[in-house]
Design an enzyme around this catalytic site. Sequence first.
Site, PDB file in Angstrom:
ATOM      1  N   ASP A  47       3.524  45.576  30.551  1.00 25.11           N
ATOM      2  CA  ASP A  47       3.739  45.579  31.994  1.00 25.11           C
ATOM      3  C   ASP A  47       3.446  44.218  32.601  1.00 25.11           C
ATOM      4  O   ASP A  47       2.689  43.409  32.052  1.00 25.11           O
ATOM      5  CB  ASP A  47       2.835  46.624  32.659  1.00 25.11           C
ATOM      6  CG  ASP A  47       3.509  47.979  32.798  1.00 25.11           C
ATOM      7  OD1 ASP A  47       4.709  48.064  32.509  1.00 25.11           O
ATOM      8  OD2 ASP A  47       2.832  48.941  33.206  1.00 25.11           O
ATOM      9  N   LYS A  69       7.270  45.658  36.005  1.00 26.04           N
ATOM     10  CA  LYS A  69       7.607  46.560  37.096  1.00 26.04           C
ATOM     11  C   LYS A  69       6.614  46.295  38.209  1.00 26.04           C
ATOM     12  O   LYS A  69       5.433  46.569  38.086  1.00 26.04           O
ATOM     13  CB  LYS A  69       7.530  48.027  36.669  1.00 26.04           C
ATOM     14  CG  LYS A  69       8.537  48.411  35.598  1.00 26.04           C
ATOM     15  CD  LYS A  69       8.632  49.908  35.440  1.00 26.04           C
ATOM     16  CE  LYS A  69       9.326  50.565  36.589  1.00 26.04           C
ATOM     17  NZ  LYS A  69      10.739  50.186  36.716  1.00 26.04           N
ATOM     18  N   MET A 186      -0.706  50.421  46.137  1.00 25.04           N
ATOM     19  CA  MET A 186       0.622  50.001  46.601  1.00 25.04           C
ATOM     20  C   MET A 186       0.821  50.312  48.087  1.00 25.04           C
ATOM     21  O   MET A 186       1.876  50.797  48.499  1.00 25.04           O
ATOM     22  CB  MET A 186       1.717  50.677  45.757  1.00 25.04           C
ATOM     23  CG  MET A 186       1.654  50.312  44.284  1.00 25.04           C
ATOM     24  SD  MET A 186       2.737  51.313  43.232  1.00 25.04           S
ATOM     25  CE  MET A 186       1.753  52.824  43.081  1.00 25.04           C
TER      26      MET A 186
END
Length: 275
Positions: A47, A69, A186
Amino acid sequence: MSQNDSYIIRPSGVSKCTLVGAGPGDPELLTLKAVKAIQAATVLLVDDLVNEQILQHASPAARIVHVGKRGGCKSTPQAFIHQLMVHAVHDGENVVRLKGGDPFIFGRGGEETQHLREAGIEVCVINGITSGLAALTSLGAPLTHREHAHGVVFVTGHAKCGDQGTDWRQLAATARDAKLTLVIYMGVRGAETIQNELLTGLPGNTPVAIIENASMPYQRQALTQLDQLTLTLQKSGLQSPSILVVGDVVKACAQIIQIDQNDPTAPTLPLHANM
């Protein structure tokens, strides 16, 4: 046993894929089990947020494929990652899917596990320290406290396309009534909406901590309150990846910082405070 359950039974020696949590960033927060899995891998699918220093544990012969990502940035499609994992396993590789934080906390580990199992591939999962825990710990404060927080909720601020997302008003009321700490992943891009919706159930002076790049040497953070969240983000320049922590436990951060400021010999963290 139904046809849908047939993939649960696998022959001895079947190929497998290991989902490994790389932790929040600090390479010293890796578990021993994670290190062993990385060392044994012949292919690592990595990642974007995984610290490059962690890859020093990989074999020199291992093939490392970066499959980043990150919200708001160019990302590797999830379907393509699924294909890479399955093809590598079928080629006889010892595959490690190396993911930031913990694979099963907002890391799409559940989706990947489901896809692999449907392909008849055995899946092993090695947990990692999630950034939502490491973030507030780095400021010396707990997520739960017998007097201030009876529980903690990990929630994403980024909804899947077409999904209505989190009901922040309901969550605010629940957090208020049950004395819960909210840990929001997020959430920077949607901070204004999150702030306005949470204010329907939580007081404006509810403490908030914003921690960017938790556990890393270049970590930055700010302490503020709920009705100043958006303004604090603008003034401090804090960006993703950041964790937002909402709740009375954040007061412990301010107490620690105040003690440090009164002791010139004590180490201090760079901090933008607005409480």
